[in-house]
Design a protein around this motif. Structure first.
Motif, PDB file in Angstrom:
ATOM      1  N   ALA A 243      96.160  41.585 -89.403  1.00 56.43           N
ATOM      2  CA  ALA A 243      96.044  40.459 -88.482  1.00 56.43           C
ATOM      3  C   ALA A 243      95.678  40.986 -87.099  1.00 56.43           C
ATOM      4  O   ALA A 243      95.891  40.329 -86.094  1.00 56.43           O
TER       5      ALA A 243
ATOM      6  N   ASP B 218      90.744  40.692 -88.452  1.00 57.27           N
ATOM      7  CA  ASP B 218      91.762  39.721 -88.876  1.00 57.27           C
ATOM      8  C   ASP B 218      91.340  39.186 -90.248  1.00 57.27           C
ATOM      9  O   ASP B 218      90.290  38.560 -90.383  1.00 57.27           O
TER      10      ASP B 218
ATOM     11  N   LEU C 142      94.958  35.610 -90.995  1.00 54.73           N
ATOM     12  CA  LEU C 142      96.341  36.046 -91.179  1.00 54.73           C
ATOM     13  C   LEU C 142      97.142  35.915 -89.881  1.00 54.73           C
ATOM     14  O   LEU C 142      98.310  35.540 -89.902  1.00 54.73           O
ATOM     15  N   SER C 143      96.498  36.173 -88.729  1.00 55.68           N
ATOM     16  CA  SER C 143      97.202  36.047 -87.447  1.00 55.68           C
ATOM     17  C   SER C 143      97.662  34.596 -87.234  1.00 55.68           C
ATOM     18  O   SER C 143      98.763  34.348 -86.749  1.00 55.68           O
TER      19      SER C 143
ATOM     20  N   TYR D 153     100.547  33.759 -89.550  1.00 51.33           N
ATOM     21  CA  TYR D 153     101.768  34.374 -89.025  1.00 51.33           C
ATOM     22  C   TYR D 153     102.332  33.548 -87.871  1.00 51.33           C
ATOM     23  O   TYR D 153     103.544  33.358 -87.755  1.00 51.33           O
TER      24      TYR D 153
ATOM     25  N   HIS E 220     105.688  30.708 -89.833  1.00 53.47           N
ATOM     26  CA  HIS E 220     106.573  31.862 -89.802  1.00 53.47           C
ATOM     27  C   HIS E 220     107.552  31.879 -90.970  1.00 53.47           C
ATOM     28  O   HIS E 220     108.062  32.938 -91.350  1.00 53.47           O
TER      29      HIS E 220
ATOM     30  N   PHE F 199     107.258  34.433 -93.653  1.00 55.10           N
ATOM     31  CA  PHE F 199     107.519  35.839 -93.340  1.00 55.10           C
ATOM     32  C   PHE F 199     109.003  36.126 -93.075  1.00 55.10           C
ATOM     33  O   PHE F 199     109.353  37.232 -92.680  1.00 55.10           O
TER      34      PHE F 199
ATOM     35  N   PHE G 205     101.886  40.195 -86.311  1.00 53.84           N
ATOM     36  CA  PHE G 205     102.090  40.668 -87.681  1.00 53.84           C
ATOM     37  C   PHE G 205     102.306  42.183 -87.621  1.00 53.84           C
ATOM     38  O   PHE G 205     101.489  42.905 -87.064  1.00 53.84           O
TER      39      PHE G 205
ATOM     40  N   ASN H 294     100.983  48.030 -86.635  1.00 48.78           N
ATOM     41  CA  ASN H 294      99.804  47.291 -86.191  1.00 48.78           C
ATOM     42  C   ASN H 294      99.438  47.685 -84.758  1.00 48.78           C
ATOM     43  O   ASN H 294      99.711  46.952 -83.816  1.00 48.78           O
TER      44      ASN H 294
ATOM     45  N   ILE I 292      99.732  39.118-100.003  1.00 52.86           N
ATOM     46  CA  ILE I 292     101.086  39.075 -99.458  1.00 52.86           C
ATOM     47  C   ILE I 292     101.973  38.285-100.414  1.00 52.86           C
ATOM     48  O   ILE I 292     101.578  37.226-100.905  1.00 52.86           O
TER      49      ILE I 292
ATOM     50  N   PRO J 137     105.061  36.174-100.190  1.00 57.24           N
ATOM     51  CA  PRO J 137     105.795  35.585 -99.067  1.00 57.24           C
ATOM     52  C   PRO J 137     107.311  35.571 -99.266  1.00 57.24           C
ATOM     53  O   PRO J 137     107.806  35.793-100.376  1.00 57.24           O
TER      54      PRO J 137
END
Ligand code: ZN
Length: 308
Positions: A41, A46, A59-60, A63, A67, A70, A78, A185, A287, A289
């Motif tokens: 992200a 991204d 993905l950013s 995120y 939320h 995650f 992220f 990251n 991912i 989750p």
């Protein structure tokens, strides 16, 4: 609840090869693709979601807006980034700062801890991990006097090897190496040495003084070995550190896995199969989750799984 499949971002690099296209069947038209950012992200790459309820979202964005997927992760961005790197030529020799140094010297950035699972290495290939100086003073002397042969610690490398690269560890992969990297990251890198190569007639800038500031001395081989904890016939923990846990899973026919973590980043590095009812191929990144529950895999596959 479904997994979240991601579309990788590809990066052309002067040192990149063609294995990402040839061995992972990624559909990329460019040559010299050095990096596949499989789960990222980061603003420089991204990834977008493929299919499902969040199709097309970055993905950013996911995120920031969802939320709940995650769990209880406390991080503005992220936290991790998964890359596959194909080096046809040697990469420059680098070192990363820790969070504290980066915060003071790089406008509040995060430091960078990363780790490498070696997907493939051509025969006789070596890797640069660590150095041979006894003290920080020796580090400075050897770098200032360009005693690279004495300074750089180069060791043989083969498929299946694993390295934890903490901040302050001198490191570089060489031509003929294909790796999966799991990292914080962040992108703060200090270039120690570039083999005196020229790009467009000029050497690339080095970050000599910052490198000397952050390089740990003496180097300790145990620090880069990871954990190597065999959990079952199928599952091996490669490393656990302040930023991530990383496992390798071998699926032979069918397996159920439950791991400790808020959510998981998964990459298929070999074979094909399924998670739940979703088809997986070599090179897929996704991912799992929060609250997904037990992961059920079928098929013949090898996967790298990580979580923050
Ligand atoms: Zn690095």
């Amino acid at each position: 609840m479904d997994i979240i499949k991601l579309k990788p971002v590809f990066k052309q690099m002067i040192w990149g090869g063609n294995k990402l296209r040839e061995e992972f069947s990624y559909k990329v038209d460019m040559d010299n693709v050095g990096e596949c950012w499989g789960i990222s992200a980061h603003p420089n790459g991204d990834c977008t979601v493929i299919g499902g309820a969040y199709d097309g979202k970055y993905l950013s964005q996911l995120y920031a807006e969802h939320h709940e997927l995650f769990g209880d992760i406390v991080s503005d961005v992220f936290p991790l980034l998964t890359k596959i790197i194909d080096a046809k030529e040697d990469l420059s020799i680098q070192v990363h700062p820790n969070d504290e140094y980066a915060k003071c010297n790089e406008q509040g950035s995060l430091g960078k801890t990363e780790c490498w699972y070696i997907l493939d290495a051509e025969p006789e290939t070596t890797i640069v991990v660590g150095h041979n100086a006894a003290t920080r003073e020796d580090v400075a002397n050897m770098i200032h006097n360009k005693c690279w042969k004495e300074f750089i610690r180069e060791i043989p490398v083969k498929k299946g090897d694993f390295f934890q690269i903490n901040p302050g560890t001198v490191h570089a992969i060489k031509g003929g190496t294909l790796i999966l990297e799991t990292q914080q990251n962040s992108d703060i890198t200090y270039r120690v040495y570039d083999y005196d190569r020229l790009t467009d007639g000029k050497p690339r800038p080095l970050h000599v003084e910052k490198s000397i500031d952050v390089i740990n001395a003496p180097f300790c081989a145990e620090d880069v070995a990871g954990d190597n904890e065999v959990i079952s016939d199928e599952l091996e923990k490669l490393v656990g550190c302040d930023y991530y846990n990383v496992w390798k899973l071998k699926v032979n026919n069918s397996t159920n896995i439950s791991l400790d973590g808020e959510f998981f980043l998964v990459s298929v590095i070999e074979g094909t199969g399924y998670i739940g009812g979703t088809k997986l191929d070599k090179g897929d990144h996704f991912i799992v989750p929060h609250n997904y529950g037990k992961m059920h895999f079928d098929g013949e596959m090898e996967l790298i799984i990580s979580c923050p």
